[in-house]
Write a protein that holds these residues in place. Structure first.
Motif, PDB file in Angstrom:
ATOM      1  N   LEU A 158       0.828  -1.198   0.000  1.00 35.32           N
ATOM      2  CA  LEU A 158       0.000   0.000   0.000  1.00 35.32           C
ATOM      3  C   LEU A 158       0.869   1.258   0.000  1.00 35.32           C
ATOM      4  O   LEU A 158       0.543   2.253  -0.658  1.00 35.32           O
ATOM      5  N   ASN A 159       1.970   1.207   0.727  1.00 34.26           N
ATOM      6  CA  ASN A 159       2.903   2.340   0.725  1.00 34.26           C
ATOM      7  C   ASN A 159       3.428   2.602  -0.676  1.00 34.26           C
ATOM      8  O   ASN A 159       3.522   3.751  -1.123  1.00 34.26           O
ATOM      9  N   GLU A 160       3.767   1.542  -1.383  1.00 34.00           N
ATOM     10  CA  GLU A 160       4.295   1.697  -2.731  1.00 34.00           C
ATOM     11  C   GLU A 160       3.236   2.256  -3.673  1.00 34.00           C
ATOM     12  O   GLU A 160       3.521   3.120  -4.512  1.00 34.00           O
ATOM     13  N   ALA A 161       2.002   1.782  -3.530  1.00 32.71           N
ATOM     14  CA  ALA A 161       0.914   2.295  -4.360  1.00 32.71           C
ATOM     15  C   ALA A 161       0.691   3.780  -4.104  1.00 32.71           C
ATOM     16  O   ALA A 161       0.479   4.562  -5.034  1.00 32.71           O
ATOM     17  N   ALA A 162       0.753   4.173  -2.839  1.00 28.20           N
ATOM     18  CA  ALA A 162       0.569   5.584  -2.494  1.00 28.20           C
ATOM     19  C   ALA A 162       1.695   6.436  -3.055  1.00 28.20           C
ATOM     20  O   ALA A 162       1.474   7.569  -3.506  1.00 28.20           O
ATOM     21  N   GLN A 163       2.922   5.897  -3.042  1.00 30.08           N
ATOM     22  CA  GLN A 163       4.049   6.628  -3.618  1.00 30.08           C
ATOM     23  C   GLN A 163       3.843   6.864  -5.111  1.00 30.08           C
ATOM     24  O   GLN A 163       4.091   7.958  -5.623  1.00 30.08           O
ATOM     25  N   ILE A 164       3.370   5.829  -5.797  1.00 30.29           N
ATOM     26  CA  ILE A 164       3.129   5.953  -7.241  1.00 30.29           C
ATOM     27  C   ILE A 164       2.060   6.992  -7.512  1.00 30.29           C
ATOM     28  O   ILE A 164       2.208   7.851  -8.392  1.00 30.29           O
ATOM     29  N   LEU A 165       0.964   6.949  -6.753  1.00 29.62           N
ATOM     30  CA  LEU A 165      -0.120   7.913  -6.952  1.00 29.62           C
ATOM     31  C   LEU A 165       0.350   9.331  -6.662  1.00 29.62           C
ATOM     32  O   LEU A 165      -0.029  10.287  -7.355  1.00 29.62           O
ATOM     33  N   ARG A 166       1.187   9.482  -5.644  1.00 31.09           N
ATOM     34  CA  ARG A 166       1.698  10.811  -5.317  1.00 31.09           C
ATOM     35  C   ARG A 166       2.592  11.340  -6.442  1.00 31.09           C
ATOM     36  O   ARG A 166       2.509  12.516  -6.814  1.00 31.09           O
ATOM     37  N   LEU A 167       3.446  10.477  -6.998  1.00 34.45           N
ATOM     38  CA  LEU A 167       4.306  10.902  -8.104  1.00 34.45           C
ATOM     39  C   LEU A 167       3.485  11.269  -9.333  1.00 34.45           C
ATOM     40  O   LEU A 167       3.803  12.228 -10.044  1.00 34.45           O
ATOM     41  N   LEU A 168       2.409  10.506  -9.590  1.00 33.34           N
ATOM     42  CA  LEU A 168       1.533  10.834 -10.718  1.00 33.34           C
ATOM     43  C   LEU A 168       0.847  12.180 -10.496  1.00 33.34           C
ATOM     44  O   LEU A 168       0.660  12.970 -11.431  1.00 33.34           O
ATOM     45  N   HIS A 169       0.461  12.439  -9.242  1.00 33.16           N
ATOM     46  CA  HIS A 169      -0.172  13.715  -8.915  1.00 33.16           C
ATOM     47  C   HIS A 169       0.803  14.867  -9.139  1.00 33.16           C
ATOM     48  O   HIS A 169       0.439  15.922  -9.684  1.00 33.16           O
ATOM     49  N   ILE A 170       2.054  14.666  -8.730  1.00 37.43           N
ATOM     50  CA  ILE A 170       3.074  15.698  -8.936  1.00 37.43           C
ATOM     51  C   ILE A 170       3.280  15.957 -10.425  1.00 37.43           C
ATOM     52  O   ILE A 170       3.432  17.098 -10.857  1.00 37.43           O
ATOM     53  N   GLU A 171       3.247  14.874 -11.216  1.00 36.24           N
ATOM     54  CA  GLU A 171       3.405  15.026 -12.667  1.00 36.24           C
ATOM     55  C   GLU A 171       2.269  15.876 -13.243  1.00 36.24           C
ATOM     56  O   GLU A 171       2.488  16.743 -14.092  1.00 36.24           O
ATOM     57  N   GLU A 172       1.036  15.627 -12.761  1.00 33.36           N
ATOM     58  CA  GLU A 172      -0.099  16.410 -13.238  1.00 33.36           C
ATOM     59  C   GLU A 172       0.048  17.875 -12.856  1.00 33.36           C
ATOM     60  O   GLU A 172      -0.288  18.781 -13.627  1.00 33.36           O
ATOM     61  N   LEU A 173       0.536  18.137 -11.633  1.00 41.37           N
ATOM     62  CA  LEU A 173       0.749  19.516 -11.207  1.00 41.37           C
ATOM     63  C   LEU A 173       1.792  20.206 -12.082  1.00 41.37           C
ATOM     64  O   LEU A 173       1.666  21.397 -12.415  1.00 41.37           O
ATOM     65  N   ARG A 174       2.833  19.471 -12.441  1.00 39.37           N
ATOM     66  CA  ARG A 174       3.864  20.055 -13.303  1.00 39.37           C
ATOM     67  C   ARG A 174       3.318  20.360 -14.689  1.00 39.37           C
ATOM     68  O   ARG A 174       3.661  21.388 -15.289  1.00 39.37           O
TER      69      ARG A 174
END
Length: 217
Positions: free
Chosen positions: A170-186
Motif C-alpha cells: 500500500l505504501n508503494e501504491a501511495a508513492q506511485i499515486l503521489r508521483l503521478l499527482h506531482i506530474e499532473e501539477l507540473r
C-alpha cells in the motif's frame, strides 16, 4: 565463461545428443585445446545447426532444443502422460494468479480497506464505497491512463512518502499515486507558464508606426 561454455557443449553431446560415437568425441572433449573452436564449428555442421559459432546464445538455444527433442524421443512413453509441476493445483494457482476474480466486495475488511485508502489519498467520501471506486475509474481517467508515455524509470525507495500505512504494498501504491499527482501539477504549471508567456508577448509587442513617431494604436 569460456570453460563453462565448452563443458556445457561436451555435457550435451555426452549425455543427451550423442551424435558422435564415444571414440569420436575426443576433440570436442579437449576443451583446453587451441583448436577447440574448430572442433566445435565442425560439430555444429555435423548436427546441422543453422547458426554460426559467434552466435552463442542462439546456438545454445538450438542445441538445447535438439537435446530435449532427442530426450523425449528416447522416453516418449515416460513423458507423454506427464503434467507440468503444479498442474495438479490448477485451481489454487488460478486463484493466486487472479485474486480479484473471487473478491468479495461485501466483505467488511474490503470495505474498510477502501475507506482507509480513500482517506490516505484524500478521495471524496461517498456513502456507497463502490460508487466511490467507480468515480475514480471514469472513462476520461481510463483513457488518460491508457496513453503511453515514455520516461526514465523512477526509484521509489528514493522518494519519501511522508506517512506509513503499515503495509509495504500500500505504501508503494501511495508513492506511485503521489508521483503521478506531482506530474499532473507540473503539467498544469507548464500550461500556466505558456499562457503567461503568450499574454506577455501580446502586451510587449505594440504596433509601431515609425512614420507617425508613435508607439501603439
Amino acid at each position: 565463461d569460456e570453460t563453462e561454455f565448452r563443458n556445457f557443449i561436451v555435457w550435451l553431446e555426452d549425455q543427451k545428443i550423442r551424435h558422435y560415437k564415444i571414440e569420436d568425441r575426443g576433440n570436442l572433449r579437449n576443451i583446453h585445446s587451441d583448436d577447440w573452436p574448430k572442433s566445435f564449428e565442425k560439430y555444429m555442421k555435423d548436427v546441422n545447426c543453422p547458426f554460426k559459432i559467434q552466435e552463442r546464445q542462439e546456438t545454445v538455444d538450438w542445441l538445447l532444443g535438439l537435446a530435449v527433442r532427442l530426450e523425449y524421443g528416447d522416453n516418449a512413453d515416460k513423458y507423454k502422460d506427464s503434467t507440468p509441476d503444479g498442474a495438479k493445483n490448477t485451481d489454487n494457482t488460478a486463484k493466486n494468479a487472479e485474486p480479484l476474480i473471487n473478491l468479495d466486495v461485501n466483505n467488511p475488511d474490503f470495505k474498510a480497506g477502501v475507506m482507509a485508502l480513500a482517506n490516505l489519498l484524500q478521495i471524496q467520501r461517498h456513502d456507497d464505497y463502490l460508487v466511490m471506486l467507480k468515480e475514480r475509474l471514469t472513462q476520461d481517467a481510463i483513457a488518460k491512463a491508457s496513453q503511453s508515455k515514455e520516461g526514465l524509470p523512477v526509484a521509489l525507495e528514493k522518494h519519501i512518502l511522508g506517512f506509513d500505512t503499515g503495509d509495504a504494498v500500500l505504501n508503494e501504491a501511495a508513492q506511485i499515486l503521489r508521483l503521478l499527482h506531482i506530474e499532473e501539477l507540473r503539467e498544469l504549471q507548464t500550461k500556466i507558464n505558456e499562457a503567461i508567456v503568450a499574454v506577455q508577448a501580446i502586451i510587449a509587442d505594440p504596433k509601431t508606426d515609425h512614420r507617425l513617431g508613435k508607439v501603439g494604436r
